[in-house]
Design a protein around this motif. Structure first.
Motif, PDB file in Angstrom:
ATOM      1  N   GLY A 154       0.813  -1.210   0.000  1.00  0.00           N
ATOM      2  CA  GLY A 154       0.000   0.000   0.000  1.00  0.00           C
ATOM      3  C   GLY A 154       0.848   1.262   0.000  1.00  0.00           C
ATOM      4  O   GLY A 154       2.054   1.236   0.275  1.00  0.00           O
ATOM      5  N   ILE A 155       0.206   2.386  -0.310  1.00  0.00           N
ATOM      6  CA  ILE A 155       0.904   3.668  -0.399  1.00  0.00           C
ATOM      7  C   ILE A 155       0.730   4.434   0.908  1.00  0.00           C
ATOM      8  O   ILE A 155      -0.377   4.524   1.463  1.00  0.00           O
ATOM      9  CB  ILE A 155       0.370   4.509  -1.573  1.00  0.00           C
ATOM     10  N   MET A 156       1.845   5.015   1.390  1.00  0.00           N
ATOM     11  CA  MET A 156       1.783   5.863   2.576  1.00  0.00           C
ATOM     12  C   MET A 156       2.698   7.068   2.390  1.00  0.00           C
ATOM     13  O   MET A 156       3.721   6.983   1.695  1.00  0.00           O
ATOM     14  CB  MET A 156       2.197   5.087   3.841  1.00  0.00           C
ATOM     15  N   ASN A 157       2.288   8.168   2.971  1.00  0.00           N
ATOM     16  CA  ASN A 157       3.064   9.406   2.939  1.00  0.00           C
ATOM     17  C   ASN A 157       3.929   9.501   4.198  1.00  0.00           C
ATOM     18  O   ASN A 157       3.453   9.222   5.303  1.00  0.00           O
ATOM     19  CB  ASN A 157       2.152  10.625   2.854  1.00  0.00           C
ATOM     20  N   VAL A 158       5.163   9.931   4.024  1.00  0.00           N
ATOM     21  CA  VAL A 158       6.099  10.114   5.132  1.00  0.00           C
ATOM     22  C   VAL A 158       6.583  11.561   5.099  1.00  0.00           C
ATOM     23  O   VAL A 158       7.156  12.014   4.097  1.00  0.00           O
ATOM     24  CB  VAL A 158       7.291   9.135   5.021  1.00  0.00           C
ATOM     25  N   VAL A 159       6.321  12.275   6.194  1.00  0.00           N
ATOM     26  CA  VAL A 159       6.680  13.697   6.299  1.00  0.00           C
ATOM     27  C   VAL A 159       7.487  13.882   7.582  1.00  0.00           C
ATOM     28  O   VAL A 159       7.077  13.401   8.653  1.00  0.00           O
ATOM     29  CB  VAL A 159       5.422  14.591   6.316  1.00  0.00           C
ATOM     30  N   ASN A 160       8.628  14.561   7.478  1.00  0.00           N
ATOM     31  CA  ASN A 160       9.396  14.807   8.698  1.00  0.00           C
ATOM     32  C   ASN A 160       8.692  15.840   9.566  1.00  0.00           C
ATOM     33  O   ASN A 160       8.000  16.744   9.086  1.00  0.00           O
ATOM     34  CB  ASN A 160      10.816  15.268   8.354  1.00  0.00           C
ATOM     35  N   THR A 161       8.838  15.715  10.866  1.00  0.00           N
ATOM     36  CA  THR A 161       8.162  16.598  11.811  1.00  0.00           C
ATOM     37  C   THR A 161       9.024  16.746  13.054  1.00  0.00           C
ATOM     38  O   THR A 161      10.029  16.055  13.235  1.00  0.00           O
ATOM     39  CB  THR A 161       6.776  16.042  12.187  1.00  0.00           C
ATOM     40  N   SER A 162       8.618  17.657  13.909  1.00  0.00           N
ATOM     41  CA  SER A 162       9.287  17.885  15.193  1.00  0.00           C
ATOM     42  C   SER A 162       8.237  17.817  16.294  1.00  0.00           C
ATOM     43  O   SER A 162       7.189  18.475  16.208  1.00  0.00           O
ATOM     44  CB  SER A 162       9.983  19.251  15.203  1.00  0.00           C
ATOM     45  N   LEU A 163       8.498  17.027  17.316  1.00  0.00           N
ATOM     46  CA  LEU A 163       7.535  16.817  18.399  1.00  0.00           C
ATOM     47  C   LEU A 163       8.126  17.279  19.723  1.00  0.00           C
ATOM     48  O   LEU A 163       9.329  17.129  19.971  1.00  0.00           O
ATOM     49  CB  LEU A 163       7.164  15.330  18.508  1.00  0.00           C
ATOM     50  N   PRO A 164       7.295  17.846  20.606  1.00  0.00           N
ATOM     51  CA  PRO A 164       7.798  18.270  21.930  1.00  0.00           C
ATOM     52  C   PRO A 164       8.042  17.066  22.839  1.00  0.00           C
ATOM     53  O   PRO A 164       7.436  15.998  22.675  1.00  0.00           O
ATOM     54  CB  PRO A 164       6.660  19.147  22.456  1.00  0.00           C
ATOM     55  N   ARG A 165       8.909  17.251  23.794  1.00  0.00           N
ATOM     56  CA  ARG A 165       9.178  16.190  24.761  1.00  0.00           C
ATOM     57  C   ARG A 165       8.011  16.078  25.732  1.00  0.00           C
ATOM     58  O   ARG A 165       7.585  17.059  26.335  1.00  0.00           O
ATOM     59  CB  ARG A 165      10.466  16.462  25.514  1.00  0.00           C
ATOM     60  N   GLY A 166       7.525  14.875  25.861  1.00  0.00           N
ATOM     61  CA  GLY A 166       6.375  14.660  26.735  1.00  0.00           C
ATOM     62  C   GLY A 166       6.764  14.540  28.197  1.00  0.00           C
ATOM     63  O   GLY A 166       7.928  14.327  28.550  1.00  0.00           O
ATOM     64  N   SER A 167       5.746  14.681  29.057  1.00  0.00           N
ATOM     65  CA  SER A 167       5.962  14.561  30.497  1.00  0.00           C
ATOM     66  C   SER A 167       4.976  13.603  31.149  1.00  0.00           C
ATOM     67  O   SER A 167       5.152  13.225  32.304  1.00  0.00           O
ATOM     68  CB  SER A 167       5.836  15.932  31.178  1.00  0.00           C
ATOM     69  N   TYR A 168       3.947  13.180  30.410  1.00  0.00           N
ATOM     70  CA  TYR A 168       2.917  12.316  31.019  1.00  0.00           C
ATOM     71  C   TYR A 168       2.239  11.501  29.928  1.00  0.00           C
ATOM     72  O   TYR A 168       1.950  12.014  28.838  1.00  0.00           O
ATOM     73  CB  TYR A 168       1.877  13.157  31.755  1.00  0.00           C
ATOM     74  N   ILE A 169       2.017  10.219  30.223  1.00  0.00           N
ATOM     75  CA  ILE A 169       1.224   9.361  29.347  1.00  0.00           C
ATOM     76  C   ILE A 169       0.306   8.506  30.213  1.00  0.00           C
ATOM     77  O   ILE A 169       0.622   8.198  31.371  1.00  0.00           O
ATOM     78  CB  ILE A 169       2.103   8.452  28.454  1.00  0.00           C
ATOM     79  N   LYS A 170      -0.818   8.161  29.656  1.00  0.00           N
ATOM     80  CA  LYS A 170      -1.754   7.229  30.289  1.00  0.00           C
ATOM     81  C   LYS A 170      -2.024   6.112  29.307  1.00  0.00           C
ATOM     82  O   LYS A 170      -2.454   6.363  28.182  1.00  0.00           O
ATOM     83  CB  LYS A 170      -3.054   7.925  30.682  1.00  0.00           C
ATOM     84  N   ILE A 171      -1.755   4.887  29.730  1.00  0.00           N
ATOM     85  CA  ILE A 171      -1.868   3.749  28.837  1.00  0.00           C
ATOM     86  C   ILE A 171      -2.897   2.761  29.388  1.00  0.00           C
ATOM     87  O   ILE A 171      -3.223   2.781  30.584  1.00  0.00           O
ATOM     88  CB  ILE A 171      -0.516   3.042  28.650  1.00  0.00           C
ATOM     89  N   GLN A 172      -3.387   1.923  28.504  1.00  0.00           N
ATOM     90  CA  GLN A 172      -4.349   0.879  28.882  1.00  0.00           C
ATOM     91  C   GLN A 172      -3.857  -0.461  28.344  1.00  0.00           C
ATOM     92  O   GLN A 172      -4.066  -0.792  27.183  1.00  0.00           O
ATOM     93  CB  GLN A 172      -5.743   1.189  28.339  1.00  0.00           C
ATOM     94  N   PRO A 173      -3.178  -1.235  29.164  1.00  0.00           N
ATOM     95  CA  PRO A 173      -2.721  -2.554  28.717  1.00  0.00           C
ATOM     96  C   PRO A 173      -3.832  -3.587  28.870  1.00  0.00           C
ATOM     97  O   PRO A 173      -4.921  -3.292  29.380  1.00  0.00           O
ATOM     98  CB  PRO A 173      -1.560  -2.852  29.661  1.00  0.00           C
TER      99      PRO A 173
END
Length: 305
Positions: free
Chosen positions: A100-119
């Protein structure tokens, strides 16, 4: 199908390219499925090196057919030209199939400080799920809200839902987790059965009162109803036993006792009784008279002169 767009937005150069996606199993890269990074062709490294981009390199991957997207890092630049190798869970998340076809674009993301996950419950049941999560997250450069990533441990894959990502107190779409300390919260696993609800204690009736031990307190009466003291059962009719009716003995020479007169005054038997109510037989009269004629120190002395 290889399109490349290099254009200037202010002073930032943007890399955008379209690739045919290939999973790690088809590209003989099975280890890529244990992280969140893709493999790009070597020509992309040359083009990215000419741009003023931030490191580590991060990309926004989009499925142009349905608009679904996620974010990832780059593992290496060894893929065949015109193709990109991606983890299988990422292709499934974007709704892409092999080729399949996908687009790839470079980006810049801020450093995170909190995540909430559901295992899942199976991941929570591990001996130390936090340590496993910390060690396996080294294969990821960034996390996107709403994604379901894959954690591989002990020859088993554990899907993890990303519920929230924050930078400080601000909710964001995606964060970088490279060289940063992140507070992690675990949501209740979706496949965990609900806890049994405890039945509430019945409310006391306003008319029946509240029971505390052996005392009953009526809400309509301010005073407590105290239980009446138990009464001794009445003595049986015709019983000759009377408590404390026994007689004592005296050491007086005349042998007289006050128990006889006491017994005669109360109308009881002339015989004295012991503590169990049994009668005590009086001594014979001759023995009593013999003892009464005895005089202490009445003997005659003898001299050796």
């Amino acid at each position: 199908l290889k399109l490349q767009f290099l254009y200037l937005i202010g002073v930032v150069m943007v890399f955008k390219k379209m690739f045919r996606c290939v999973s790690g199993a088809f590209a003989d890269k099975p280890g890529i499925n244990h992280g969140g990074k893709i493999i790009l062709p070597h020509s992309c490294f040359t083009e990215l090196a000419k741009l003023e981009i931030t490191y580590p390199m991060m990309f926004r991957v989009v499925n142009p057919a349905n608009g679904k997207f996620t974010h990832c890092g780059v593992l290496e630049f060894t893929a065949a030209e015109g193709s990109a190798v991606a983890p299988y869970w990422m292709l499934d998340l974007l709704g892409l199939e092999e080729g399949g076809i996908m687009n790839v674009v470079n980006t810049s993301l801020p450093r995170g400080s909190y995540i909430k996950i559901q295992p899942q419950k199976a991941f929570v049941d591990l001996s130390n799920p936090r340590a496993v999560l910390e060690s396996r997250m080294n294969g990821y450069s960034c996390l996107t809200k709403g994604d379901t990533i894959n954690i591989h441990y002990n020859d088993r894959d554990y899907p993890i839902n990303i519920i929230e990502v924050k930078v400080g107190e601000r909710d964001v779409e995606a964060i970088s987790i490279v060289e940063t300390n992140i507070n992690t919260d675990f949501a209740r696993p979706s496949d965990m059965p609900p806890s049994p609800e405890r039945a509430p204690a019945p409310a006391p009736s306003l008319t029946s009162g509240l029971s505390f031990g052996n005392t009953l307190l009526d809400r309509n009466d301010s005073d407590a109803k105290k239980p009446e003291p138990e009464q001794a059962p009445p003595a049986a009719a015709g019983s000759s036993f009377m408590a404390f009716s026994g007689s004592g003995r005296t050491l007086r020479p005349d042998g007289k006792t006050s128990a006889t007169s006491a017994a005669s005054s109360t109308g009881t038997s002339a015989y004295a009784t012991d503590s169990l109510g049994r009668p005590l037989r009086p001594r014979p009269q001759a023995e009593t008279e013999q003892k009464s004629s005895f005089t202490a120190f009445g003997g005659a002395g003898r001299s050796l002169k």
